[in-house]
Design a protein around this motif. Structure first.
Motif, PDB file in Angstrom:
ATOM      1  N   UNK A  26       2.547  -8.389  11.900  1.00 36.03           N
ATOM      2  CA  UNK A  26       3.230  -7.880  10.716  1.00 36.03           C
ATOM      3  C   UNK A  26       2.368  -6.903   9.921  1.00 36.03           C
ATOM      4  N   UNK A  27       1.037  -6.949  10.108  1.00 38.90           N
ATOM      5  CA  UNK A  27       0.173  -6.089   9.309  1.00 38.90           C
ATOM      6  C   UNK A  27       0.452  -4.612   9.559  1.00 38.90           C
ATOM      7  N   UNK A  28       0.836  -4.257  10.784  1.00 42.24           N
ATOM      8  CA  UNK A  28       1.126  -2.853  11.086  1.00 42.24           C
ATOM      9  C   UNK A  28       2.420  -2.391  10.450  1.00 42.24           C
ATOM     10  N   UNK A  29       3.315  -3.308  10.137  1.00 42.23           N
ATOM     11  CA  UNK A  29       4.601  -2.953   9.559  1.00 42.23           C
ATOM     12  C   UNK A  29       4.589  -3.003   8.025  1.00 42.23           C
ATOM     13  N   UNK A  30       3.587  -3.659   7.457  1.00 38.91           N
ATOM     14  CA  UNK A  30       3.425  -3.689   5.999  1.00 38.91           C
ATOM     15  C   UNK A  30       1.960  -3.405   5.682  1.00 38.91           C
ATOM     16  N   UNK A  31       1.498  -2.180   5.920  1.00 35.59           N
ATOM     17  CA  UNK A  31       0.056  -1.901   5.820  1.00 35.59           C
ATOM     18  C   UNK A  31      -0.516  -2.062   4.421  1.00 35.59           C
ATOM     19  N   UNK A 174      -0.101  17.805   6.137  1.00 29.47           N
ATOM     20  CA  UNK A 174      -0.483  17.962   4.733  1.00 29.47           C
ATOM     21  C   UNK A 174      -0.013  16.767   3.904  1.00 29.47           C
ATOM     22  N   UNK A 175       1.179  16.273   4.186  1.00 30.56           N
ATOM     23  CA  UNK A 175       1.678  15.105   3.451  1.00 30.56           C
ATOM     24  C   UNK A 175       0.822  13.872   3.729  1.00 30.56           C
ATOM     25  N   UNK A 176       0.386  13.733   4.975  1.00 30.29           N
ATOM     26  CA  UNK A 176      -0.475  12.596   5.343  1.00 30.29           C
ATOM     27  C   UNK A 176      -1.796  12.666   4.586  1.00 30.29           C
ATOM     28  N   UNK A 177      -2.435  13.818   4.575  1.00 24.63           N
ATOM     29  CA  UNK A 177      -3.729  13.941   3.905  1.00 24.63           C
ATOM     30  C   UNK A 177      -3.590  13.797   2.395  1.00 24.63           C
ATOM     31  N   UNK A 178      -2.528  14.340   1.831  1.00 26.80           N
ATOM     32  CA  UNK A 178      -2.332  14.192   0.386  1.00 26.80           C
ATOM     33  C   UNK A 178      -2.025  12.746   0.011  1.00 26.80           C
ATOM     34  N   UNK A 179      -1.443  12.000   0.938  1.00 23.99           N
ATOM     35  CA  UNK A 179      -1.226  10.572   0.683  1.00 23.99           C
ATOM     36  C   UNK A 179      -2.562   9.838   0.583  1.00 23.99           C
ATOM     37  N   UNK A 219      -0.598   3.453   6.159  1.00 24.71           N
ATOM     38  CA  UNK A 219       0.041   3.636   4.856  1.00 24.71           C
ATOM     39  C   UNK A 219       0.248   5.119   4.553  1.00 24.71           C
ATOM     40  N   UNK A 220      -0.721   5.959   4.923  1.00 28.02           N
ATOM     41  CA  UNK A 220      -0.552   7.402   4.721  1.00 28.02           C
ATOM     42  C   UNK A 220       0.566   7.947   5.604  1.00 28.02           C
ATOM     43  N   UNK A 221       0.688   7.414   6.818  1.00 26.44           N
ATOM     44  CA  UNK A 221       1.806   7.808   7.674  1.00 26.44           C
ATOM     45  C   UNK A 221       3.141   7.467   7.021  1.00 26.44           C
TER      46      UNK A 221
END
Length: 325
Positions: A26-31, A174-179, A219-221
């Motif tokens: 479950x950790x991968x689905x709720x990081x 860019x969205x990933x890095x800004x996250x 989480x950034x993904x």
């Protein structure tokens, strides 16, 4: 809570629990929840270990008296203190060692992270080409993307990344890095990094470091998916997949690739299972229990004494005359 229970908790939570949590699917689905659980568990183990050492110096209810100031209003009589014995000296030595080692490791880890970020910013000023707000391009053929925290944060792309990414994939990266920057993931990684450096033989801290690094990428993904489709982001991750020598340390920079790349791609392209509210609530309660246990261990004995001494009835005063104010 006795000294034996405190020591047993540290042993179970520090050795057995991390292996179970690391294997939980479950950790991968709720990081974010999983990262919070790792951090709460690490902080809890350190706090309870300090409490166990403090019990050697003074009874646990005495330690909790500082949190329960109402004891003074109930006429708490001063307790005679026996001369310090070997156990008290041992407790003080353990506390001093733990606090000193943690503080020194924090200084070393934070200084190294600041130094590396400062070096990255200097390199960007000398070699980078600003192409937008907070975006810098390096003239390098290797496809890569990462972020450098500090001074508002910068997203760094190489010429190789611009050559291989489509406009939609570039938006996803860019969205990933800004996250990472908006979520202050570099700060989240620091706590397990400090504890793993201070106590490298404790499985909880070493596993927490690797797991939190992995979870902040997931989480950034998740946040990047607000601006891109899963397939687009997965394609961007694959295009930017770099050899290990080109990756950047997670303590100072966080990149779009380099941490559990295969898992991230499979997670993006495969359908995600839906979790019930009860399942999420139960896992949230586990994280909350880790966070609350040290405070409960300190305050409950003191609260028990408070209740006993505040309502104690002496033989010379009937119950009706007891002033409960």
């Amino acid at each position: 809570m006795s000294l034996a229970l405190l020591v047993a908790y540290v042993a179970v939570a520090g050795v057995l629990f991390p292996r179970q949590l690391a294997q939980a699917g479950w950790t991968s689905h709720a990081p974010r929840l999983a990262a919070g659980t790792w951090l709460a568990a690490a902080a809890s183990v350190v706090s309870v270990a300090l409490l166990a050492a403090a019990v050697l110096v003074a009874p646990l209810h005495t330690v909790g008296d500082v949190f329960v100031l109402l004891l003074q209003g109930c006429g708490w009589p001063p307790q005679p203190r026996a001369p310090a014995g070997p156990s008290e000296y041992a407790g003080l030595v353990i506390i001093s060692w733990m606090v000193g080692r943690t503080a020194y490791s924090g200084y070393v880890v934070c200084r190294a992270a600041r130094r590396e970020r400062r070096q990255h910013r200097c390199d960007l000023q000398l070699l980078g080409e600003p192409v937008g707000t907070g975006v810098v391009v390096l003239d390098h053929p290797q496809p890569s993307a990462f972020c450098v925290p500090g001074d508002g944060g910068h997203v760094v792309l190489t010429r190789g990344a611009l050559d291989v990414l489509s406009p939609a994939e570039l938006t996803a990266v860019l969205a990933h890095e800004r996250a990472h920057l908006s979520g202050r993931h570099h700060v989240i990684v620091l706590l397990p990094a400090i504890l793993a450096t201070a106590f490298p033989r404790m499985p909880l801290f070493t596993l927490a470091l690797s797991e939190v690094r992995r979870l902040v990428e997931l989480a950034a993904d998740d946040k990047a998916l607000r601006r891109a489709t899963p397939i687009t982001l997965a394609q961007a991750v694959l295009r930017l997949a770099a050899p290990a020598s080109a990756r950047h340390p997670a303590t100072s920079t966080l990149g779009a690739t380099g941490t559990a790349t295969t898992e991230r791609v499979l997670r993006l392209v495969a359908p995600q299972p839906r979790h019930t509210r009860l399942a999420l609530l139960s896992r949230l309660l586990v994280a909350a229990a880790f966070a609350a246990l040290p405070l409960a261990a300190v305050t409950l004995p003191a609260v028990t004494d408070l209740a006993y001494h505040c309502i104690e009835v002496t033989p010379s005063r009937p119950l009706a005359e007891v002033d409960l104010r």
